[in-house]
Design a protein around this motif. Structure first.
Motif, PDB file in Angstrom:
ATOM      1  N   THR A   1      -7.846  10.946   9.926  1.00 30.93           N
ATOM      2  CA  THR A   1      -8.244  10.567   8.573  1.00 30.93           C
ATOM      3  C   THR A   1      -7.268  11.167   7.586  1.00 30.93           C
ATOM      4  OG1 THR A   1     -10.578  10.461   9.201  1.00 30.93           O
ATOM      5  CG2 THR A   1     -10.086  10.640   6.854  1.00 30.93           C
ATOM      6  N   VAL A   2      -6.654  10.313   6.773  1.00 32.36           N
ATOM      7  CA  VAL A   2      -5.652  10.747   5.796  1.00 32.36           C
ATOM      8  C   VAL A   2      -6.227  10.584   4.396  1.00 32.36           C
ATOM      9  CG1 VAL A   2      -3.310  10.427   4.922  1.00 32.36           C
ATOM     10  CG2 VAL A   2      -3.799  10.045   7.357  1.00 32.36           C
ATOM     11  N   PRO A   3      -6.558  11.686   3.710  1.00 33.22           N
ATOM     12  CA  PRO A   3      -7.060  11.577   2.335  1.00 33.22           C
ATOM     13  C   PRO A   3      -5.975  11.040   1.400  1.00 33.22           C
ATOM     14  CG  PRO A   3      -7.488  13.746   3.293  1.00 33.22           C
ATOM     15  CD  PRO A   3      -6.492  13.066   4.181  1.00 33.22           C
TER      16      PRO A   3
ATOM     17  N   THR B   1      -4.828   6.182  16.101  1.00 31.93           N
ATOM     18  CA  THR B   1      -5.339   5.373  14.992  1.00 31.93           C
ATOM     19  C   THR B   1      -5.509   6.283  13.787  1.00 31.93           C
ATOM     20  OG1 THR B   1      -6.540   3.884  16.468  1.00 31.93           O
ATOM     21  CG2 THR B   1      -7.253   3.936  14.168  1.00 31.93           C
ATOM     22  N   ALA B   2      -5.173   5.771  12.596  1.00 31.41           N
ATOM     23  CA  ALA B   2      -5.356   6.546  11.367  1.00 31.41           C
ATOM     24  C   ALA B   2      -6.091   5.711  10.331  1.00 31.41           C
ATOM     25  CB  ALA B   2      -4.021   7.003  10.804  1.00 31.41           C
ATOM     26  N   LYS B   3      -7.060   6.338   9.668  1.00 29.85           N
ATOM     27  CA  LYS B   3      -7.701   5.726   8.508  1.00 29.85           C
ATOM     28  C   LYS B   3      -7.131   6.379   7.266  1.00 29.85           C
ATOM     29  CE  LYS B   3     -12.072   6.500   7.105  1.00 29.85           C
ATOM     30  NZ  LYS B   3     -13.551   6.330   6.999  1.00 29.85           N
ATOM     31  N   VAL B   4      -6.650   5.549   6.336  1.00 34.12           N
ATOM     32  CA  VAL B   4      -5.959   6.045   5.149  1.00 34.12           C
ATOM     33  C   VAL B   4      -6.785   5.711   3.916  1.00 34.12           C
ATOM     34  CG1 VAL B   4      -3.783   6.056   3.876  1.00 34.12           C
ATOM     35  CG2 VAL B   4      -3.784   5.550   6.337  1.00 34.12           C
ATOM     36  N   LYS B   5      -7.100   6.716   3.129  1.00 31.98           N
ATOM     37  CA  LYS B   5      -7.827   6.501   1.895  1.00 31.98           C
ATOM     38  C   LYS B   5      -6.901   5.878   0.843  1.00 31.98           C
ATOM     39  CE  LYS B   5     -11.920   8.042   2.908  1.00 31.98           C
ATOM     40  NZ  LYS B   5     -13.136   7.210   2.798  1.00 31.98           N
ATOM     41  N   VAL B   6      -7.408   4.838   0.182  1.00 26.90           N
ATOM     42  CA  VAL B   6      -6.662   4.159  -0.882  1.00 26.90           C
ATOM     43  C   VAL B   6      -7.590   3.966  -2.073  1.00 26.90           C
ATOM     44  CG1 VAL B   6      -5.056   2.982   0.678  1.00 26.90           C
ATOM     45  CG2 VAL B   6      -7.237   1.894   0.098  1.00 26.90           C
TER      46      VAL B   6
ATOM     47  N   VAL C   1      -7.191   0.986   6.328  1.00 26.92           N
ATOM     48  CA  VAL C   1      -7.306   1.561   4.979  1.00 26.92           C
ATOM     49  C   VAL C   1      -8.755   1.491   4.521  1.00 26.92           C
ATOM     50  CG1 VAL C   1      -4.923   1.039   4.328  1.00 26.92           C
ATOM     51  CG2 VAL C   1      -6.732  -0.647   3.859  1.00 26.92           C
ATOM     52  N   ASP C   2      -9.133   2.430   3.648  1.00 33.61           N
ATOM     53  CA  ASP C   2     -10.510   2.522   3.154  1.00 33.61           C
ATOM     54  C   ASP C   2     -10.483   2.695   1.642  1.00 33.61           C
ATOM     55  OD1 ASP C   2     -13.161   2.947   2.662  1.00 33.61           O
ATOM     56  OD2 ASP C   2     -13.316   4.825   3.773  1.00 33.61           O
ATOM     57  N   ALA C   3     -11.005   1.686   0.922  1.00 30.97           N
ATOM     58  CA  ALA C   3     -11.013   1.715  -0.545  1.00 30.97           C
ATOM     59  C   ALA C   3     -12.354   2.144  -1.118  1.00 30.97           C
ATOM     60  CB  ALA C   3     -10.638   0.336  -1.093  1.00 30.97           C
ATOM     61  N   ASN C   4     -13.362   2.354  -0.265  1.00 37.05           N
ATOM     62  CA  ASN C   4     -14.691   2.767  -0.728  1.00 37.05           C
ATOM     63  C   ASN C   4     -15.234   1.880  -1.841  1.00 37.05           C
ATOM     64  OD1 ASN C   4     -13.516   5.926   0.020  1.00 37.05           O
ATOM     65  ND2 ASN C   4     -15.429   5.197   0.910  1.00 37.05           N
ATOM     66  N   GLY C   5     -14.963   0.574  -1.729  1.00 38.34           N
ATOM     67  CA  GLY C   5     -15.531  -0.388  -2.667  1.00 38.34           C
ATOM     68  C   GLY C   5     -14.933  -0.361  -4.057  1.00 38.34           C
TER      69      GLY C   5
ATOM     70  N   LEU D   1      -2.058  -3.732   9.287  1.00 40.27           N
ATOM     71  CA  LEU D   1      -3.346  -3.067   9.167  1.00 40.27           C
ATOM     72  C   LEU D   1      -4.324  -3.548  10.237  1.00 40.27           C
ATOM     73  CD1 LEU D   1      -3.920  -3.078   5.297  1.00 40.27           C
ATOM     74  CD2 LEU D   1      -2.783  -1.349   6.712  1.00 40.27           C
ATOM     75  N   GLU D   2      -5.044  -2.604  10.829  1.00 37.09           N
ATOM     76  CA  GLU D   2      -6.101  -2.943  11.771  1.00 37.09           C
ATOM     77  C   GLU D   2      -7.254  -3.624  11.037  1.00 37.09           C
ATOM     78  OE1 GLU D   2      -8.823  -0.649  15.138  1.00 37.09           O
ATOM     79  OE2 GLU D   2      -8.105   0.450  13.389  1.00 37.09           O
TER      80      GLU D   2
END
Length: 334
Positions: free
Chosen positions: A82-84, A103-108, A137-141, A160-161
């Motif tokens: 997890t990449v903040p 696998t990496a999840k990247v905060k955007v 990537v994760d934009a949190n809405g 992107l996955e």
């Protein structure tokens, strides 16, 4: 199987653990822990959650400590890094905390940052991890449909996955999937908040608003409840965490281990983002995987990270409100 409030409060311990890096605005993670006949459970809804929502988190803690979890069908589960929302110069440092993860999840879409910042971060993650790694990537809405189309058009070249909760509402996710297809942008959409915070998570399925569902144990009320949601949705599932200690992560691993199918790495490696833990045997990835099993809190570490007395009082009152909510719901059931 809801224990009496006095029984819950008798074992309650509240900890406040600093974060290594700021994550979704959080710099210190507070959670409450309870111990029952099955072991330890974690109750850690974020401060803004009202009792109607936070009660599900208490239900998950009770399940862990008093009821137990479904049988696992695999001995370990793959996890993602997890990449903040850090600058590209810190990406390698963050990824180094997740050895073996592919696998990496990247905060955007972090408040105060720009799309250029997001592109630079994702580009650096891809460069550090190489072409064979999976990057999501994760934009949190945070994006509108139009913003999400523009952002994903720029991020898609980094292979992107999927994009996790790019927009806030189920209707927006549905419209985004249509817009991405029309624009030839091949990025699957995953629903997170729309599953864990909506009153009816199955609307994601009914409106065809996502390709993947992201499920968290605590917001859905426990492992058994989350399994039921995944089954009803009929979509591939990714199990994620909510900045848990190892006690909470163990519940997430139990869910991932009990899923009939698990095709994606899970977001359960987030203990590495904390600057401490409640056990000396922290659940951190080994070879990119987490083993299934229980975690016992350590008395010395509970003392070391003990929250101030005013915060303990706040959490005890919160547990009481959530317990009352669960009692009320139990009386309403036939």
């Amino acid at each position: 199987m809801l224990p009496d409030l006095d029984e819950l409060l008798a074992s309650l311990r509240v900890v406040a653990i600093p974060m290594r890096v700021r994550f979704r605005g959080v710099t210190t993670r507070e959670v409450a822990l309870v111990e029952g006949p099955r072991g330890w459970g974690e109750f850690g809804p974020f401060p803004e959650y009202e009792p109607a929502e936070a009660a599900r988190w208490l239900g998950a803690a009770v399940e862990a400590a008093w009821v137990g979890w479904p049988v696992a069908v695999r001995p370990s589960v793959p996890v993602n890094a997890t990449v903040p929302a850090v600058g590209p110069e810190r990406v390698a440092e963050v990824l180094a905390r997740f050895p073996g993860c592919t696998t990496a999840k990247v905060k955007v879409a972090e408040r105060g940052q720009t799309l250029d910042d997001d592109v630079a971060r994702v580009a650096e993650v891809r460069a550090v991890m190489g072409p064979r790694a999976r990057v999501r990537v994760d934009a949190n809405g945070a994006w509108t449909v139009e913003e999400a189309v523009a952002a994903l058009a720029r991020l898609a070249p980094y292979d992107l996955e999927y994009s996790e909760q790019p927009c806030a509402t189920v209707e927006e996710l549905r419209d985004l999937r249509v817009a991405l297809a029309r624009n030839g942008i091949d990025v699957p959409v995953a629903a997170d908040e729309s599953i864990r915070r909506a009153e009816d998570p199955l609307r994601v399925r009914d409106l065809e608003a996502a390709d993947i569902v992201v499920v968290k144990v605590a917001p859905l009320g426990g492992v058994a409840a989350a399994l039921s949601v995944v089954e009803a949705c009929g979509l591939p599932a990714v199990v994620s965490s909510a900045l848990d200690t190892s006690v909470g992560i163990a519940a997430g691993v139990a869910l991932a281990a009990a899923l009939p199918d698990l095709d994606h790495a899970c977001g359960l490696g987030t203990v590495a983002l904390l600057d401490g833990d409640v056990t000396a045997s922290s659940l951190v990835p080994v070879g990119g995987r987490l083993a299934v099993g229980r975690v016992a809190a350590d008395a010395d570490l509970l003392d070391r990270w003990a929250a101030p007395s005013d915060r303990v009082a706040w959490w005890r009152e919160r547990v009481g409100a959530c317990h009352a909510r669960l009692e009320h719901l139990g009386r309403e059931q036939p």
